[in-house]
Scaffold this active site. Structure first.
Site, PDB file in Angstrom:
ATOM      1  N   GLU A  56       0.496  -7.452   9.241  1.00 52.43           N
ATOM      2  CA  GLU A  56      -0.758  -6.753   8.928  1.00 52.43           C
ATOM      3  C   GLU A  56      -1.915  -7.388   9.725  1.00 52.43           C
ATOM      4  O   GLU A  56      -2.761  -6.698  10.260  1.00 52.43           O
ATOM      5  CB  GLU A  56      -0.985  -6.877   7.419  1.00 52.43           C
ATOM      6  CG  GLU A  56      -2.134  -6.068   6.879  1.00 52.43           C
ATOM      7  CD  GLU A  56      -2.269  -6.229   5.365  1.00 52.43           C
ATOM      8  OE1 GLU A  56      -1.500  -7.018   4.772  1.00 52.43           O
ATOM      9  OE2 GLU A  56      -3.162  -5.580   4.779  1.00 52.43           O
ATOM     10  N   TYR A 114       0.850  -1.208   0.000  1.00 48.27           N
ATOM     11  CA  TYR A 114       0.000   0.000   0.000  1.00 48.27           C
ATOM     12  C   TYR A 114       0.880   1.250   0.000  1.00 48.27           C
ATOM     13  O   TYR A 114       1.055   1.895   1.038  1.00 48.27           O
ATOM     14  CB  TYR A 114      -0.896   0.018   1.238  1.00 48.27           C
ATOM     15  CG  TYR A 114      -1.666  -1.268   1.502  1.00 48.27           C
ATOM     16  CD1 TYR A 114      -2.662  -1.711   0.632  1.00 48.27           C
ATOM     17  CD2 TYR A 114      -1.416  -2.018   2.648  1.00 48.27           C
ATOM     18  CE1 TYR A 114      -3.362  -2.880   0.886  1.00 48.27           C
ATOM     19  CE2 TYR A 114      -2.117  -3.189   2.907  1.00 48.27           C
ATOM     20  CZ  TYR A 114      -3.079  -3.619   2.022  1.00 48.27           C
ATOM     21  OH  TYR A 114      -3.781  -4.771   2.288  1.00 48.27           O
ATOM     22  N   ASP A 120     -12.863  -5.187   3.952  1.00 46.33           N
ATOM     23  CA  ASP A 120     -13.238  -5.417   2.560  1.00 46.33           C
ATOM     24  C   ASP A 120     -13.989  -6.710   2.249  1.00 46.33           C
ATOM     25  O   ASP A 120     -15.081  -6.684   1.720  1.00 46.33           O
ATOM     26  CB  ASP A 120     -11.968  -5.375   1.703  1.00 46.33           C
ATOM     27  CG  ASP A 120     -11.081  -4.181   2.033  1.00 46.33           C
ATOM     28  OD1 ASP A 120     -11.499  -3.334   2.844  1.00 46.33           O
ATOM     29  OD2 ASP A 120      -9.982  -4.092   1.474  1.00 46.33           O
ATOM     30  N   GLN A 165     -13.550   5.874   4.102  1.00 52.88           N
ATOM     31  CA  GLN A 165     -13.290   4.827   5.111  1.00 52.88           C
ATOM     32  C   GLN A 165     -13.802   5.329   6.463  1.00 52.88           C
ATOM     33  O   GLN A 165     -14.181   6.500   6.594  1.00 52.88           O
ATOM     34  CB  GLN A 165     -11.792   4.513   5.188  1.00 52.88           C
ATOM     35  CG  GLN A 165     -11.326   3.508   4.146  1.00 52.88           C
ATOM     36  CD  GLN A 165      -9.898   3.071   4.340  1.00 52.88           C
ATOM     37  OE1 GLN A 165      -9.058   3.847   4.802  1.00 52.88           O
ATOM     38  NE2 GLN A 165      -9.595   1.837   3.977  1.00 52.88           N
TER      39      GLN A 165
HETATM   40  C1  9WN Z   1      -8.333  -1.270  -0.198  1.00 54.53           C
HETATM   41  C2  9WN Z   1      -4.584  -0.033   3.740  1.00 54.53           C
HETATM   42  C3  9WN Z   1      -5.928  -0.692   3.507  1.00 54.53           C
HETATM   43  C4  9WN Z   1      -6.791  -0.725   4.778  1.00 54.53           C
HETATM   44  C5  9WN Z   1      -8.020  -1.613   4.617  1.00 54.53           C
HETATM   45  C6  9WN Z   1      -7.573  -2.971   4.121  1.00 54.53           C
HETATM   46  C7  9WN Z   1      -6.793  -2.828   2.814  1.00 54.53           C
HETATM   47  C8  9WN Z   1      -7.169  -1.963   0.510  1.00 54.53           C
HETATM   48  C9  9WN Z   1      -6.673  -3.118  -0.328  1.00 54.53           C
HETATM   49  O1  9WN Z   1      -5.675  -1.996   3.019  1.00 54.53           O
HETATM   50  O2  9WN Z   1      -7.648  -2.352   1.803  1.00 54.53           O
HETATM   51  O3  9WN Z   1      -8.659  -0.090   0.471  1.00 54.53           O
HETATM   52  O4  9WN Z   1      -6.032  -2.849  -1.359  1.00 54.53           O
HETATM   53  O5  9WN Z   1      -6.904  -4.287   0.015  1.00 54.53           O
HETATM   54  O6  9WN Z   1      -8.663  -3.808   3.971  1.00 54.53           O
HETATM   55  O7  9WN Z   1      -8.710  -1.699   5.843  1.00 54.53           O
HETATM   56  O8  9WN Z   1      -7.193   0.559   5.113  1.00 54.53           O
HETATM   57  O9  9WN Z   1      -3.961  -0.606   4.847  1.00 54.53           O
END
Ligand code: 9WN
Length: 446
Positions: free
Chosen positions: A415, A46, A189, A127
C-alpha cells in the site's frame, strides 16, 4: 517483507523484476481484487469500492481490458448522489457490513435528501476528483471499444454534475476552489497538515467504537485512536446535518492536491466534450480560472510550495506535504520551476527517497512508517511522475518510474513504503499500486 515472500515469480534477491513478469503479477492483483462490478483496494483492509482508488485502478485496468475499466468507473458513477457528489465509498452488498468500519449503518446516506440512488449504500463524503481524467484516458486507450459502448456520452453528464457539485456546493472559501470538510476527503487522512485544524475537534472516546483496520495492518502503520475519534466526530456531525454543505463545519480546508486533480480532470472534460462534438471552451475556461485561484490562494512563495488553507481561520497551513507537489502536473503552471526545486530539495529529496515522501522529511511530524505522515505512496508518485514529464524533467521522471516499479516488485505491491529504506507498509496486493505500475509499464512500451 520482500517480493519473494509474497510473489515468488517477481524478484529473487531483490532485483527489479522483468517487465513481463511484473505486468503479469500486477494484472493478477487486479483480477483477484475484482468483485464482478468493481475492484476493492485490498481484500482484507478495504473490502468495498473507494472513489479515487477506482479512478487510479481504471488507469491501469484500461491496459488489461478496456471494457472492465469502463465498468469500474461506471459502477462508481452509478452511485452518484442527487446533488452530483461522488461518494468516497460504495459499499458492496455481498460483503458483511461489519467487515469495514465505519460501515453503511454509520453513514446512513439514504436518509439524506441529497443522497444516493435507491438501493445503493454509500458513505457521505468525497475524495479527490481523478475520475474525468481516468475516463478520458480510458477512452484514449481504446477509442473503438469506447465508441462501441457509447462510453463517453454516458459518463460525460455525470462527470459534469460531479464537477458542478465541487464548484458550487464546495466553494466554501469563496475563491473558486473546492473545499474538503473531512480529512478523509483529501485521501491523505492523517497527514500532519490536518493536525492543527483537527485540534479543534472533540474526539469520540476510544471505547465508543471498534476499529476494524487493526485486524489487517500493524498499528504503527495506521492512524491513532485519537485520529479515529476525531474522524468519527466530524463524519457524524456532517451526517447529522443531512450532509448539507451549508451547515457549519468545524473542519474545512482547501487542499492543493484535490484542486490540482480537479484542474487535470477539467482539462480532460474539455477533451471528452471535443470528442463528443460538444463545446469544450467552458471546461478550458474553468480549468484556467481554477489554476489562477490555486496559485493566488495556495502557493506560498517563501516556501516554494503549495500549502493547504484552513477555512476556519482563513490562514495557509505551514506544513509541506506531497499534496503541495501535485500541482506540478497542472498545464501552464506559472511557478513550476520553483516547485521543481522544492521537490529536489531537502524536504522531499526526489531521486534519493523511495517514491515521493508524503510529508516533509525535515518536518517536525515526519514518521517514515505511519500512513500519510511520511511514507511514499504509489498513486501520488504516479501523479508527480506525470508532473515531472509535463515540466520537462525527463531524468527525474525516469528515476521515479524505476523506483515505482522496483518498490512494487520488492514489496509485493504494498500500500505504501518507508521513503528512507523502501520497506513495504500497510496492506499487500494493493490495487492502485498494481494499476499505476501497469500504466507506467504500458507508457514505457509505447
Ligand atoms: C478511509 C482506500 C482508502 C484510500 C485513502 C486511504 C485509506 C480509508 C481508511 O484507504 O482511507 O477512506 O480506512 O483508512 O487513506 O486514500 O482511498 O484505499
Amino acid at each position: 517483507m520482500t517480493a519473494s515472500s509474497t510473489h515468488p515469480a517477481l524478484s529473487r534477491s531483490g532485483a527489479p523484476a522483468d517487465p513481463a513478469e511484473l505486468r503479469r503479477a500486477a494484472t493478477a492483483v487486479l483480477l483477484r481484487n475484482w468483485t464482478g462490478r468493481s475492484t476493492v483496494p485490498s481484500r482484507g483492509l478495504y473490502p468495498h469500492q473507494w472513489s479515487w482508488d477506482s479512478a487510479f485502478i481504471t488507469l491501469g485496468l484500461r491496459h488489461v481490458s478496456a471494457r472492465r475499466a469502463q465498468q469500474e468507473l461506471e459502477s462508481l458513477l452509478g452511485a452518484q448522489w442527487a446533488d452530483g457528489r461522488l461518494p468516497h465509498i460504495v459499499f458492496d452488498p455481498a460483503t458483511p457490513s461489519g467487515a469495514y468500519f465505519p460501515g453503511p449503518e454509520f453513514w446512513d446516506a439514504g436518509a439524506s435528501a441529497a443522497g444516493p440512488p435507491a438501493g445503493v449504500r454509500t458513505s457521505g463524503i468525497i475524495q479527490p476528483p481523478v475520475h474525468a481524467l481516468a475516463a478520458w484516458e480510458t477512452h484514449r486507450a481504446n477509442p473503438a471499444e469506447s465508441a462501441r459502448r457509447g462510453f463517453l456520452s454516458r459518463v460525460y453528464p455525470r462527470l459534469v454534475a460531479w464537477h458542478r457539485y465541487l464548484g458550487e456546493r464546495r466553494d466554501l472559501g469563496g475563491r473558486g476552489l473546492a473545499a474538503i470538510v473531512h480529512p478523509w476527503e483529501s485521501g491523505m487522512d492523517n497527514s500532519p497538515v490536518w493536525d492543527g485544524p483537527l485540534d479543534r475537534v472533540t474526539p469520540w472516546s476510544p471505547g465508543s467504537f471498534q476499529r476494524r483496520d487493526l485486524d489487517h495492518a500493524a498499528s504503527g502503520d495506521r492512524p491513532t485512536d485519537l485520529d479515529y475519534g476525531r474522524y468519527l466526530r466530524l463524519a457524524a456531525d456532517y451526517r447529522d446535518h443531512g450532509y448539507d454543505d451549508t451547515a457549519p463545519h468545524t473542519f474545512a480546508a482547501e487542499d492543493p492536491a484535490l484542486n490540482a486533480l480537479l484542474i487535470l480532470s477539467e482539462h480532460a472534460l474539455a477533451g471528452i466534450a471535443g470528442a463528443l462534438g460538444l463545446p469544450a471552451e467552458r471546461h478550458e475556461t474553468r480549468a484556467a480560472a481554477l489554476t489562477r485561484a490555486l496559485v493566488d490562494t495556495l502557493y506560498d512563495p517563501d516556501m516554494g510550495h503549495f500549502l493547504a488553507r484552513d477555512l476556519v481561520d482563513g490562514e495557509r497551513i505551514r506544513e509541506c506535504s506531497a499534496a503541495g507537489l501535485v500541482p506540478l502536473a497542472v498545464p501552464r503552471l506559472p511557478v513550476a520551476g520553483e516547485l521543481l526545486r522544492t521537490a529536489r530539495g531537502e524536504r522531499f529529496r526526489l531521486g534519493h527517497s523511495h517514491l515521493v515522501p508524503s510529508y516533509d522529511r525535515t518536518g517536525h511530524a515526519f514518521e517514515p512508517g505511519r500512513y500519510w505522515r511520511g511514507p511514499g505512496w504509489f498513486n501520488v508518485s504516479w501523479v508527480i511522475h506525470r508532473g515531472l514529464l509535463r515540466q520537462g524533467a525527463a531524468a527525474d521522471a525516469a528515476a521515479l518510474r524505476e523506483q515505482i516499479r522496483t518498490s512494487a516488485a520488492e514489496t509485493g505491491f504494498a500500500e505504501y513504503v518507508d521513503p528512507l529504506n523502501g520497506a513495504g507498509r500497510g496492506a499487500r496486493d494493493f490495487s492502485w499500486t498494481a494499476a499505476t505500475v501497469l500504466d507506467l509499464l504500458a507508457q514505457e512500451s509505447a
